[in-house]
Design an enzyme around this catalytic site. Structure first.
Site, short mmCIF file in Angstrom:
data_model
loop_
_atom_site.label_atom_id
_atom_site.label_comp_id
_atom_site.label_asym_id
_atom_site.label_seq_id
_atom_site.Cartn_x
_atom_site.Cartn_y
_atom_site.Cartn_z
N LYS A 115 0.83 -1.21 0.00
CA LYS A 115 0.00 0.00 0.00
C LYS A 115 0.86 1.25 0.00
CE LYS A 115 -4.50 -1.45 1.61
NZ LYS A 115 -5.57 -1.28 2.59
N LYS A 197 -3.94 -10.11 -6.89
CA LYS A 197 -5.19 -10.37 -6.15
C LYS A 197 -6.33 -9.54 -6.72
CE LYS A 197 -6.13 -8.33 -2.15
NZ LYS A 197 -6.19 -7.88 -0.75
N LYS A 200 -10.98 -4.72 -4.42
CA LYS A 200 -12.08 -3.76 -4.61
C LYS A 200 -11.57 -2.38 -4.99
CE LYS A 200 -13.36 -4.21 0.23
NZ LYS A 200 -12.21 -4.06 1.13
P1 TYM Z 1 -10.63 -6.40 3.20
O1 TYM Z 1 -11.74 -5.43 3.34
O2 TYM Z 1 -9.52 -6.09 2.28
O3 TYM Z 1 -11.19 -7.80 2.77
C1 TYM Z 1 -12.23 -8.42 3.49
C2 TYM Z 1 -12.04 -9.91 3.47
O4 TYM Z 1 -12.04 -10.40 2.13
C3 TYM Z 1 -10.87 -11.19 1.91
N1 TYM Z 1 -10.43 -10.97 0.51
C4 TYM Z 1 -10.20 -11.95 -0.36
N2 TYM Z 1 -10.29 -13.29 -0.27
C5 TYM Z 1 -9.99 -14.01 -1.37
N3 TYM Z 1 -9.62 -13.46 -2.54
C6 TYM Z 1 -9.52 -12.12 -2.69
N4 TYM Z 1 -9.18 -11.59 -3.86
C7 TYM Z 1 -9.82 -11.30 -1.56
N5 TYM Z 1 -9.83 -9.96 -1.36
C8 TYM Z 1 -10.20 -9.78 -0.07
C9 TYM Z 1 -9.85 -10.67 2.90
O5 TYM Z 1 -8.88 -11.66 3.18
C10 TYM Z 1 -10.71 -10.35 4.10
O6 TYM Z 1 -10.93 -11.52 4.88
N6 TYM Z 1 -7.71 -5.99 7.20
C11 TYM Z 1 -8.95 -6.56 6.73
C12 TYM Z 1 -10.15 -6.05 7.49
C13 TYM Z 1 -10.07 -6.23 8.98
C14 TYM Z 1 -10.18 -7.46 9.68
C15 TYM Z 1 -10.09 -7.14 11.05
C16 TYM Z 1 -10.33 -8.79 9.25
C17 TYM Z 1 -9.93 -5.23 9.90
N7 TYM Z 1 -9.94 -5.81 11.15
C18 TYM Z 1 -10.13 -8.12 12.03
C19 TYM Z 1 -10.37 -9.77 10.25
C20 TYM Z 1 -10.26 -9.44 11.62
C21 TYM Z 1 -9.09 -6.20 5.26
O7 TYM Z 1 -8.42 -5.38 4.75
O8 TYM Z 1 -10.08 -6.79 4.66
#
Ligand code: TYM
Length: 334
Positions: A115, A197, A200
């Site tokens: 990032k 990957k 979004k």
């Molecule tokens: P975020 O918002 O990027 O993504 C949310 C969840 O979706 C999964 N994910 C994917 N899985 C498979 N293939 C992909 N291309 C893909 N893109 C996203 C992510 O692994 C995630 O599970 N840091 C986290 C948010 C967060 C969080 C937490 C998660 C904040 N606090 C505490 C668990 C526990 C994040 O950026 O998710």
């Protein structure tokens, strides 16, 4: 904390329209824990502002993410669904845990490196300490399992390290959580660059299938997905595009790669891409219908947010107060 019921916690950032990566890697799996676990699923708006957001869009997406949680089958009576900024204990524990996290370990986080390369003009301290707030999210609820995609594994590992370090200094404070990563769908790749990957925040919207894309758009995007010059539907090293489409097809249908190879024997990539588009559109149609109903009822969503934040605060404040006491903060009652 919950009469011996284990705890599941996870979060999604309202930082863009949610993708089938978010669905297959995370949200779809949240409901597996609803029966036997005490579940907390959070819309992590505080994490989202580590990258600049347009306020009106952040607000809209916060409602949408909650509505999508519900449309993906998370019953708010069985799961605590809430918004991170509405539970101040997250930021408070985040600060405390900052004092138990090392500069060196945060410097090694691959998401931070990625990032900061992408947002070179805004490498803010929040981006750097992002995993500490994430650790606070998880540890506040004495969490046992964290269902996430594989890209978040490193963040759950640093959370375990922080909790272990804290417990060594102040015994019996936190439960040490385990990441739960799906076998299929742990990492869905971009349709345009299948070594990257699916994200979004990708500027190329054709590379990404959103949960709310309509049927024609979904089918068109899969038809255009980048593949190699071969014709055989077979999972093999180096065939990143086809491997990704097979992973998506397997995740939606529950079929193994061998079954998929047999099903498409003698057929070309064109037939396969159409089939992937169709199973994806079929699976998302009921989610989209339910979503439309929920998103049009803002009052209901706000009532859910309020109820969720109250429930979450009750448990979060118990852990926060335990931590503050252990640290030597003066607590005055009444
Ligand atoms: P975020 O918002 O990027 O993504 C949310 C969840 O979706 C999964 N994910 C994917 N899985 C498979 N293939 C992909 N291309 C893909 N893109 C996203 C992510 O692994 C995630 O599970 N840091 C986290 C948010 C967060 C969080 C937490 C998660 C904040 N606090 C505490 C668990 C526990 C994040 O950026 O998710």
């Amino acid at each position: 904390m919950f009469q011996n019921q284990p705890v599941s916690f996870s979060g999604v950032q309202p930082s863009g329209n949610l993708t089938i990566g978010n669905y297959l890697g995370a949200i779809r799996n949240f409901s597996h824990f609803s029966e036997n676990y005490k579940c907390f699923y959070c819309v992590v708006d505080e994490h989202a502002i580590t990258v600049r957001q347009v306020p009106a869009e952040l607000r809209r997406r916060t409602y949408e993410t909650l509505a999508l949680y519900m449309a993906c089958g998370l019953d708010p009576e069985k799961n605590t669904l809430y918004v991170q900024s509405q539970v101040p204990a997250h930021a408070e524990l985040g600060w405390i845990l900052n004092c138990f996290t090392m500069f060196g370990e945060l410097s090694r986080m691959t998401q931070f490196k990625d990032k900061s390369a992408k947002h070179a003009d805004n490498i803010n301290a929040g981006l750097f300490t992002y995993p500490v707030l994430m650790a606070a999210d998880i540890l506040l609820y004495q969490t046992d399992v964290v269902p996430v995609g594989i890209d978040q594994k490193q963040h759950v590992e640093i959370c375990r390290d922080i909790a272990t370090r804290f417990n060594q200094l102040y015994p019996d404070t936190f439960t040490i959580p385990e990441p739960v990563i799906p076998k299929s769908g742990m990492k869905i790749m971009s349709l345009a660059e299948p070594t990257k990957k699916m994200s979004k925040s990708d500027e190329n919207t054709n590379a990404v299938v959103y949960i709310l894309d309509d049927r024609d758009t979904i089918i068109r995007k899969f038809k255009r997905a980048v593949t190699d010059s071969g014709t055989e539907v077979r999972y093999a090293e180096g065939k990143d595009g086809i491997n990704n489409l097979m992973t998506i097809y397997a995740s939606f249908t529950g079929k193994t790669f061998e079954e998929i190879e047999r099903e498409f024997e003698g057929k070309g990539y064109g037939d396969f891409k159409l089939a992937v588009g169709e199973v994806c559109a079929d699976a998302l149609a009921p989610v989209q219908d339910t979503f439309k109903r929920y998103i049009s009822d803002k009052a209901m969503l706000e009532a859910q947010m309020k109820k969720g934040a109250q429930e979450a605060s009750y448990y979060a404040n118990r852990t926060l107060s335990k931590v503050q006491k252990k640290l030597g903060f003066v607590q005055v009652r009444g």
